[in-house]
Design a protein around this motif. Sequence first.
Motif, PDB file in Angstrom:
ATOM      1  N   SER A 178     -70.964 -20.881  37.854  1.00 40.69           N
ATOM      2  CA  SER A 178     -71.523 -21.933  38.695  1.00 40.69           C
ATOM      3  C   SER A 178     -72.934 -22.257  38.230  1.00 40.69           C
ATOM      4  N   SER A 179     -73.220 -23.562  38.091  1.00 33.50           N
ATOM      5  CA  SER A 179     -74.571 -23.985  37.725  1.00 33.50           C
ATOM      6  C   SER A 179     -75.424 -24.197  38.963  1.00 33.50           C
ATOM      7  N   GLU A 180     -74.820 -24.057  40.156  1.00 30.31           N
ATOM      8  CA  GLU A 180     -75.537 -24.302  41.408  1.00 30.31           C
ATOM      9  C   GLU A 180     -75.830 -23.020  42.173  1.00 30.31           C
ATOM     10  N   VAL A 181     -74.891 -22.082  42.174  1.00 28.75           N
ATOM     11  CA  VAL A 181     -75.074 -20.821  42.906  1.00 28.75           C
ATOM     12  C   VAL A 181     -75.511 -19.736  41.920  1.00 28.75           C
ATOM     13  N   PRO A 182     -76.635 -19.083  42.172  1.00 26.78           N
ATOM     14  CA  PRO A 182     -77.123 -18.052  41.241  1.00 26.78           C
ATOM     15  C   PRO A 182     -76.117 -16.917  41.055  1.00 26.78           C
ATOM     16  N   ALA A 183     -76.194 -16.276  39.906  1.00 27.48           N
ATOM     17  CA  ALA A 183     -75.314 -15.146  39.623  1.00 27.48           C
ATOM     18  C   ALA A 183     -75.534 -14.041  40.650  1.00 27.48           C
ATOM     19  N   GLY A 184     -74.430 -13.384  41.032  1.00 30.48           N
ATOM     20  CA  GLY A 184     -74.521 -12.291  41.977  1.00 30.48           C
ATOM     21  C   GLY A 184     -74.523 -12.714  43.426  1.00 30.48           C
ATOM     22  N   LYS A 185     -74.315 -14.008  43.699  1.00 32.06           N
ATOM     23  CA  LYS A 185     -74.249 -14.504  45.077  1.00 32.06           C
ATOM     24  C   LYS A 185     -72.827 -14.979  45.385  1.00 32.06           C
TER      25      LYS A 185
END
Length: 244
Positions: free
Chosen positions: A67-74
């Motif tokens: 996802s380019s919108e939700v940060p990694a690990g979320k």
Amino acid sequence: MRRFFGVVVRVLILLVVGMASALTSMRFAIHGREVQVPKLVGMTPSDAERAANANGLTLFRENRFYSSEVPAGKIISQLPTPGSVVRSGWRVRVAESLGPQTIVIPSLIGQSPRAAEINIRRRGLEMEGIATVVLPGAPADQVIAQSPAPNAKDVSSPKVGLLTTAPEGEKAYVMPELSGMTLGAASVAITDVGLKLGNVATAKSDQDPLIPAPPRTEPVIVRQSIPAGQKVLTGATVAVDVLR
């Protein structure tokens, strides 16, 4: 006689009141087992698990997506959706964000299935599945197509599927539906069409925790590595997940 009828009437009234009270109590008890699903999207898996547990729910991390919108690990998505009313103990399925795609999808064309799988896992990707086809004139046991394509951008999942060739004259079968079958019956169905039973893993129950699962005398298939209806060749290995 009038006194007798008076006593009977009083007893009937008490019975009606008692039944009404019991029904009301039962309705409140049932309602008390219902909880509202909190919003977990945007949280870390550990925070989401704590929020779910605080509301009497359990968390199950089912998938990971770029996802380019939700940060990694979320948490990127959840089911049931926020605000849904479910029974206490219900399982909330979530998907975790991997952040923007940074891993390059390698070219696997021309490699053997084994070499392609090693290449995929070495880059932190996952195998989605291998389909096989008889292609006259083509070398056997070789990758001829892949999904996503080499160097693909903006892919949604870290999984890579392969299409490989098989020797000419190899017999092809249609993969049977195994879900719901006992492990013994599924094993017979697999070997009857010239396939092999591979890894047998234990799956977590998807049943509502408030409803007791029916007794099982033998493990039951809930998932299979090769989808039903797909063309498979003699000797292919099928892995299954079972509920025990």
